[in-house]
Motif scaffolding. Sequence first.
Motif, short mmCIF file in Angstrom:
data_model
loop_
_atom_site.label_atom_id
_atom_site.label_comp_id
_atom_site.label_asym_id
_atom_site.label_seq_id
_atom_site.Cartn_x
_atom_site.Cartn_y
_atom_site.Cartn_z
N ILE A 1 -14.04 1.47 6.28
CA ILE A 1 -15.27 1.14 6.66
C ILE A 1 -16.18 1.96 5.74
O ILE A 1 -17.50 1.52 5.15
N VAL A 2 -15.71 3.17 5.34
CA VAL A 2 -17.13 3.88 4.55
C VAL A 2 -17.03 3.35 3.17
O VAL A 2 -18.03 3.19 2.52
N PHE A 3 -15.90 2.80 2.78
CA PHE A 3 -15.85 2.21 1.41
C PHE A 3 -16.55 0.73 1.49
O PHE A 3 -17.68 0.58 0.58
N LEU A 4 -16.46 -0.31 2.67
CA LEU A 4 -17.25 -1.19 2.56
C LEU A 4 -18.76 -0.84 2.80
O LEU A 4 -19.67 -1.41 2.20
N PHE A 5 -18.98 0.35 3.51
CA PHE A 5 -20.60 0.87 3.71
C PHE A 5 -21.20 0.98 2.35
O PHE A 5 -22.19 0.63 2.01
N LEU A 6 -20.36 1.76 1.57
CA LEU A 6 -20.93 2.15 0.23
C LEU A 6 -21.31 1.27 -0.69
O LEU A 6 -22.13 0.96 -1.39
N VAL A 7 -20.21 0.09 -0.74
CA VAL A 7 -20.26 -1.17 -1.69
C VAL A 7 -21.51 -2.22 -1.02
O VAL A 7 -22.31 -2.53 -1.79
N ALA A 8 -21.50 -2.25 0.21
CA ALA A 8 -22.79 -2.91 0.87
C ALA A 8 -24.15 -2.29 0.39
O ALA A 8 -25.07 -3.04 -0.23
N VAL A 9 -24.37 -1.04 0.68
CA VAL A 9 -25.51 -0.32 0.22
C VAL A 9 -25.82 -0.39 -1.03
O VAL A 9 -26.95 -0.88 -1.80
N LEU A 10 -24.99 -0.10 -2.16
CA LEU A 10 -24.82 -0.28 -3.56
C LEU A 10 -25.37 -1.65 -3.91
O LEU A 10 -25.95 -1.88 -4.92
N GLY A 11 -24.56 -2.76 -3.36
CA GLY A 11 -24.91 -4.26 -3.89
C GLY A 11 -26.25 -4.51 -3.34
O GLY A 11 -26.75 -5.30 -4.22
N ASN A 12 -26.56 -4.39 -2.37
CA ASN A 12 -28.16 -4.64 -1.84
C ASN A 12 -29.03 -3.72 -2.60
O ASN A 12 -30.13 -4.42 -2.95
N ILE A 13 -29.03 -2.37 -2.79
CA ILE A 13 -29.81 -1.68 -3.83
C ILE A 13 -29.90 -2.62 -4.94
O ILE A 13 -31.06 -2.69 -5.44
#
Length: 306
Positions: free
Chosen positions: A31-43
């Motif tokens: 979950i933490v990995f997916l969260f970081l990837v999602a935030v990085l991708g959207n930013i």
Amino acid sequence: MKIRNQTSGTDFMLVGLFQYGSMNGFLFAAIVFLFLVAVLGNITLVHLIRLDSRLHSPMYLLLSQLSFIDMMHISNTVPKMTTNFLMNTKTITFLGCEIQTFMFQSLGGCEAILLGFMSYDRYVAICHPLRYPVLMSKKICCSLIMCAWSSSAVNSLLHTLYFFQLPFCGSRIINHFFCEVPSLLPLVCQDTSQYEYTVLLTGLVFLLLPFLAILVSYAQVLTVVFQMSLGKGRTKALSTCSSHLIVASLFYITNLCTYTQPHSLHEPAQDKMLAVFYTIVTPLLNPFIYSLRNKDVLAALRRLLG
């Protein structure tokens, strides 16, 4: 007001998502990995659209708003869930639950309306290309964005203010990983059938109507696309529309399953699974679906990387 004073100082308990014994650590890390990837991708997508002048068009302005909403959407639920896991606690304050519910409904409603406006943008661009500069001018685009934000915020505020005035009694355990109206309803110790009709009506207005509008508009788009003589233009149009349909279907269907079901038919495990899709999976997939299938965004990324 007396009930409000009695309940406002009492914490709720979130059961959470990690309920699988030895798998807790693995699920937490995932979950933490997916969260970081999602935030990085959207930013990254928001940053690209802001910096590259070639992407300063209504389509990409709407897309940047979608990425901003997704970034806030996933940040509204996952950080609290991970903090509780690391600190070995499951509590959330009454005010914290109230704020989380308001933010969740505001962002979800805004995204639902925004996806509908994005389909309108593609409909005008493909079916009425000569009138596109007039029908989707920058002023109209900004007005549509303001309409999405304001209507969803007002709706969420009214729901939150009303719902958290209701008396909570008995168990304070929320069988979910964040505060959401369907998961909070079992904690209310009075008849909520009338309010559930309001939730259903709101779900139909904010979810079903935009989804139907998307399907109708893309039916028109596909009709025009298959009449195109140029194979390149047809491929580009189909690629753009299919990306939007994938995102829209995943978002609307999972939300409709949660917000249009009668309270008696809700299953906590099912609600959690559906919530994972519209709070984690959709914000994760959106920037990659739109960027990897969009040549303009990929070209902007190459220019940014030199």
